[in-house]
Design a protein around this motif. Sequence first.
Motif, PDB file in Angstrom:
ATOM      1  N   LEU A 100      60.078  49.487  -9.052  1.00 55.55           N
ATOM      2  CA  LEU A 100      61.266  50.271  -9.405  1.00 55.55           C
ATOM      3  C   LEU A 100      62.282  50.320  -8.269  1.00 55.55           C
ATOM      4  N   GLY A 101      61.959  49.649  -7.169  1.00 54.75           N
ATOM      5  CA  GLY A 101      62.885  49.638  -6.042  1.00 54.75           C
ATOM      6  C   GLY A 101      62.750  50.837  -5.129  1.00 54.75           C
ATOM      7  N   ILE A 102      61.613  51.533  -5.221  1.00 52.86           N
ATOM      8  CA  ILE A 102      61.372  52.714  -4.386  1.00 52.86           C
ATOM      9  C   ILE A 102      60.312  52.361  -3.348  1.00 52.86           C
ATOM     10  N   GLN A 103      60.662  52.381  -2.098  1.00 50.61           N
ATOM     11  CA  GLN A 103      59.723  52.059  -1.034  1.00 50.61           C
ATOM     12  C   GLN A 103      58.978  53.324  -0.604  1.00 50.61           C
ATOM     13  N   LEU A 104      57.652  53.265  -0.680  1.00 52.62           N
ATOM     14  CA  LEU A 104      56.833  54.407  -0.304  1.00 52.62           C
ATOM     15  C   LEU A 104      55.875  54.029   0.822  1.00 52.62           C
ATOM     16  N   ASP A 105      55.689  54.923   1.750  1.00 49.72           N
ATOM     17  CA  ASP A 105      54.678  54.771   2.789  1.00 49.72           C
ATOM     18  C   ASP A 105      53.348  55.202   2.202  1.00 49.72           C
ATOM     19  N   SER A 134      47.755  55.171 -15.055  1.00 45.81           N
ATOM     20  CA  SER A 134      47.052  55.960 -16.068  1.00 45.81           C
ATOM     21  C   SER A 134      46.074  56.875 -15.364  1.00 45.81           C
ATOM     22  N   ASP A 135      45.155  57.457 -16.143  1.00 43.21           N
ATOM     23  CA  ASP A 135      44.165  58.341 -15.533  1.00 43.21           C
ATOM     24  C   ASP A 135      43.162  57.576 -14.672  1.00 43.21           C
ATOM     25  N   LEU A 136      43.198  56.240 -14.729  1.00 43.85           N
ATOM     26  CA  LEU A 136      42.355  55.433 -13.852  1.00 43.85           C
ATOM     27  C   LEU A 136      43.075  55.046 -12.564  1.00 43.85           C
ATOM     28  N   ALA A 137      44.326  55.475 -12.433  1.00 43.82           N
ATOM     29  CA  ALA A 137      45.164  55.011 -11.340  1.00 43.82           C
ATOM     30  C   ALA A 137      44.715  55.565  -9.996  1.00 43.82           C
ATOM     31  N   GLY A 138      44.998  54.780  -8.973  1.00 46.27           N
ATOM     32  CA  GLY A 138      44.844  55.234  -7.599  1.00 46.27           C
ATOM     33  C   GLY A 138      46.186  55.142  -6.904  1.00 46.27           C
ATOM     34  N   LYS A 139      46.173  55.405  -5.595  1.00 44.03           N
ATOM     35  CA  LYS A 139      47.411  55.369  -4.824  1.00 44.03           C
ATOM     36  C   LYS A 139      48.056  53.992  -4.877  1.00 44.03           C
ATOM     37  N   SER A 140      47.209  52.944  -4.905  1.00 42.41           N
ATOM     38  CA  SER A 140      47.752  51.573  -4.905  1.00 42.41           C
ATOM     39  C   SER A 140      48.600  51.313  -6.140  1.00 42.41           C
ATOM     40  N   ASN A 141      48.153  51.822  -7.302  1.00 42.41           N
ATOM     41  CA  ASN A 141      48.932  51.649  -8.527  1.00 42.41           C
ATOM     42  C   ASN A 141      50.319  52.261  -8.388  1.00 42.41           C
ATOM     43  N   ILE A 142      50.364  53.472  -7.832  1.00 43.50           N
ATOM     44  CA  ILE A 142      51.631  54.181  -7.695  1.00 43.50           C
ATOM     45  C   ILE A 142      52.546  53.463  -6.712  1.00 43.50           C
ATOM     46  N   ILE A 143      51.998  53.009  -5.600  1.00 47.17           N
ATOM     47  CA  ILE A 143      52.807  52.307  -4.598  1.00 47.17           C
ATOM     48  C   ILE A 143      53.395  51.035  -5.188  1.00 47.17           C
ATOM     49  N   TYR A 144      52.558  50.282  -5.912  1.00 44.90           N
ATOM     50  CA  TYR A 144      53.027  49.029  -6.516  1.00 44.90           C
ATOM     51  C   TYR A 144      54.103  49.306  -7.556  1.00 44.90           C
ATOM     52  N   LYS A 145      53.851  50.328  -8.407  1.00 45.99           N
ATOM     53  CA  LYS A 145      54.815  50.637  -9.460  1.00 45.99           C
ATOM     54  C   LYS A 145      56.133  51.102  -8.853  1.00 45.99           C
ATOM     55  N   LEU A 205      57.648  57.145 -17.175  1.00 51.42           N
ATOM     56  CA  LEU A 205      56.937  57.079 -15.897  1.00 51.42           C
ATOM     57  C   LEU A 205      57.913  57.013 -14.727  1.00 51.42           C
ATOM     58  N   GLU A 206      58.934  56.180 -14.848  1.00 47.00           N
ATOM     59  CA  GLU A 206      59.910  56.076 -13.764  1.00 47.00           C
ATOM     60  C   GLU A 206      60.605  57.420 -13.540  1.00 47.00           C
ATOM     61  N   LEU A 207      60.965  58.101 -14.613  1.00 52.64           N
ATOM     62  CA  LEU A 207      61.605  59.411 -14.474  1.00 52.64           C
ATOM     63  C   LEU A 207      60.668  60.398 -13.778  1.00 52.64           C
ATOM     64  N   LEU A 208      59.382  60.348 -14.126  1.00 48.39           N
ATOM     65  CA  LEU A 208      58.406  61.238 -13.512  1.00 48.39           C
ATOM     66  C   LEU A 208      58.301  60.984 -12.012  1.00 48.39           C
ATOM     67  N   ILE A 209      58.221  59.700 -11.634  1.00 45.27           N
ATOM     68  CA  ILE A 209      58.112  59.354 -10.205  1.00 45.27           C
ATOM     69  C   ILE A 209      59.354  59.816  -9.453  1.00 45.27           C
ATOM     70  N   ARG A 210      60.520  59.516  -9.995  1.00 48.31           N
ATOM     71  CA  ARG A 210      61.762  59.874  -9.308  1.00 48.31           C
ATOM     72  C   ARG A 210      61.927  61.397  -9.220  1.00 48.31           C
ATOM     73  N   LYS A 211      61.549  62.100 -10.274  1.00 48.55           N
ATOM     74  CA  LYS A 211      61.641  63.562 -10.257  1.00 48.55           C
ATOM     75  C   LYS A 211      60.709  64.132  -9.199  1.00 48.55           C
ATOM     76  N   HIS A 212      59.491  63.608  -9.123  1.00 45.70           N
ATOM     77  CA  HIS A 212      58.507  64.082  -8.158  1.00 45.70           C
ATOM     78  C   HIS A 212      58.984  63.858  -6.724  1.00 45.70           C
ATOM     79  N   LEU A 213      59.711  62.749  -6.510  1.00 49.03           N
ATOM     80  CA  LEU A 213      60.196  62.417  -5.172  1.00 49.03           C
ATOM     81  C   LEU A 213      61.564  63.022  -4.879  1.00 49.03           C
ATOM     82  N   GLY A 214      62.077  63.812  -5.819  1.00 47.01           N
ATOM     83  CA  GLY A 214      63.380  64.432  -5.619  1.00 47.01           C
ATOM     84  C   GLY A 214      64.532  63.454  -5.711  1.00 47.01           C
TER      85      GLY A 214
END
Length: 524
Positions: free
Chosen positions: A347-352, A332-343, A382-391
């Motif tokens: 979803l099965g997406i490994q991020l550095d 959400s708008d309170l999110a940090g990088k850790s939230n995104i990495i965990y999420k 949210l999953e669609l947004l993340i995947r779209k952003h990562l190509g």
Amino acid sequence: MEKKVLIYDTTLRDGTQAEGVNVSVEDKLRITEKLDDFGIHYIEGGWPGSNPKDDQYFKEVKKLNLKNSKIAAFGSTRRAYLKVEDDPLVQNLVKAETPVITIFGKSWDIHVTQALKTDLEKNLEMVFDTVQFLKKHTDEVVFIGEHFFDGYKSNPEYAVKVLNAASEGGADFLVLADTNGGTLPNEIERIIKEVKERGINNRLGIHAHNDSDTAVWNSIVAVLNGAVQVHGTINGFGERCGNANLCSIIPDLTLKLGYETIPRENIKRLKEISNFVADLVNLPVPKNMPYVGDSAFAHKGGVHASAVIKNSRLYEHIDPEQVGNRRKILVSDLAGKSNIIYKARELGIQLDEKDPRIAELVREIKQLENYGYHFEAAEASLELLIRKHLGMLKKYFDLDAYRVLIARRYTDKEPVSEATVRIKIDNHYEHTASLGYGPVNALDRALKKALVGIYPSLAEVELIDYKVRIVNETAGTAAKIRVLVESKDREKKWGTVGVSDNIIEASWQAVVDSFIYKLMKDGV
């Protein structure tokens, strides 16, 4: 050695008195089997003779092959003007042929004189006679001192006399009821101690209601002071503010205090039981319900999420898997990088964590949430947004145009909604139209008609819920609209979101996300 506390479930009787609850005999039998498999010691099935549904239940429940639970029939003491053997209400309890019979008797003096309209001594005879009679016809008799704590505060000597009458009649358990739900934990502790000092040495139980929001803690305090049977309902359902919530009491007693309740290995099914009962009685589990709620182990703030990823104990009182729940890191708008990495990992997406795209994604999510998006309730979007952003998201189709018409002629009983959709797939155009029960339904049908020839699996998609929220209420009719759509196929459900000044456009966004999510999950 662990002390044992017997769990007495009254979901099927007291729980069904909650406003809006209506369960069938089949529902009650299914819940009975589930509670038995869970390891509940006593299941109170209803009040024989009070209605045809309960009578049918007691006939059918005998056919179940129960392994852990004893079925209890519930009723009251005999009436003042009848002998116990002549009272049909008491005879109905015997006819139910259950191994346990639970009766309540008045233990508050003003209830005896004003509600029963009899004298105090007569009430003691009614308690004794009924318990003694029932004890001859069943294995166990549980006596509930109705309004016991209020009665004790009003007239302690008489309230204890009521317990003594039940004890002398042969009751196996004396259960102290906070029927109005107004007693606080400090009073529970004091009164139970005084009751014991007055010579009550029977096995005690507690039956608490939640009108002061202390039913769970009242039950725990009673156990800490010697109660060996706890009454309650799954999810705390019950009339007014509900009963003591067994979904909190069981883990509190076992995981926190070391008491033996249901088999310890079964506690990991607690959320499953909670959801099962909620679905059948049609009362959803509040998201913030301790232990079993969807938000019980949800972390939204970036600092919290970062800490939980390092060590879950930093912000969680137990491992959520102990009660069958799971950790949720919210974005959400309170999110940090850790939230995104965990999420992303979920979803099965490994991020550095050093990936510069993460910071960009966090900024984009915060901008969208500021605009009105709400991804906590729309994880598919949210999953669609993340995947779209990562190509990582395939382009399935493009919108060329849509149009929605709503018309009502004087001959029409209801408005007619028609949607026209033109989409582009590769270099091919599909142009379709469809009628619907409303503009969103028409749009959904038209889009599906345009796509299903190329993507047949979309025929499985069904929109099952549609919610509209005003984002900026002060803007009046010019306010932004948030539309949340819940969809399902043969296997799962998912939520999507759209936001716009226009309700049709917001709906279009949510519906399109729903279809794209289905195609992505199917690996199309």
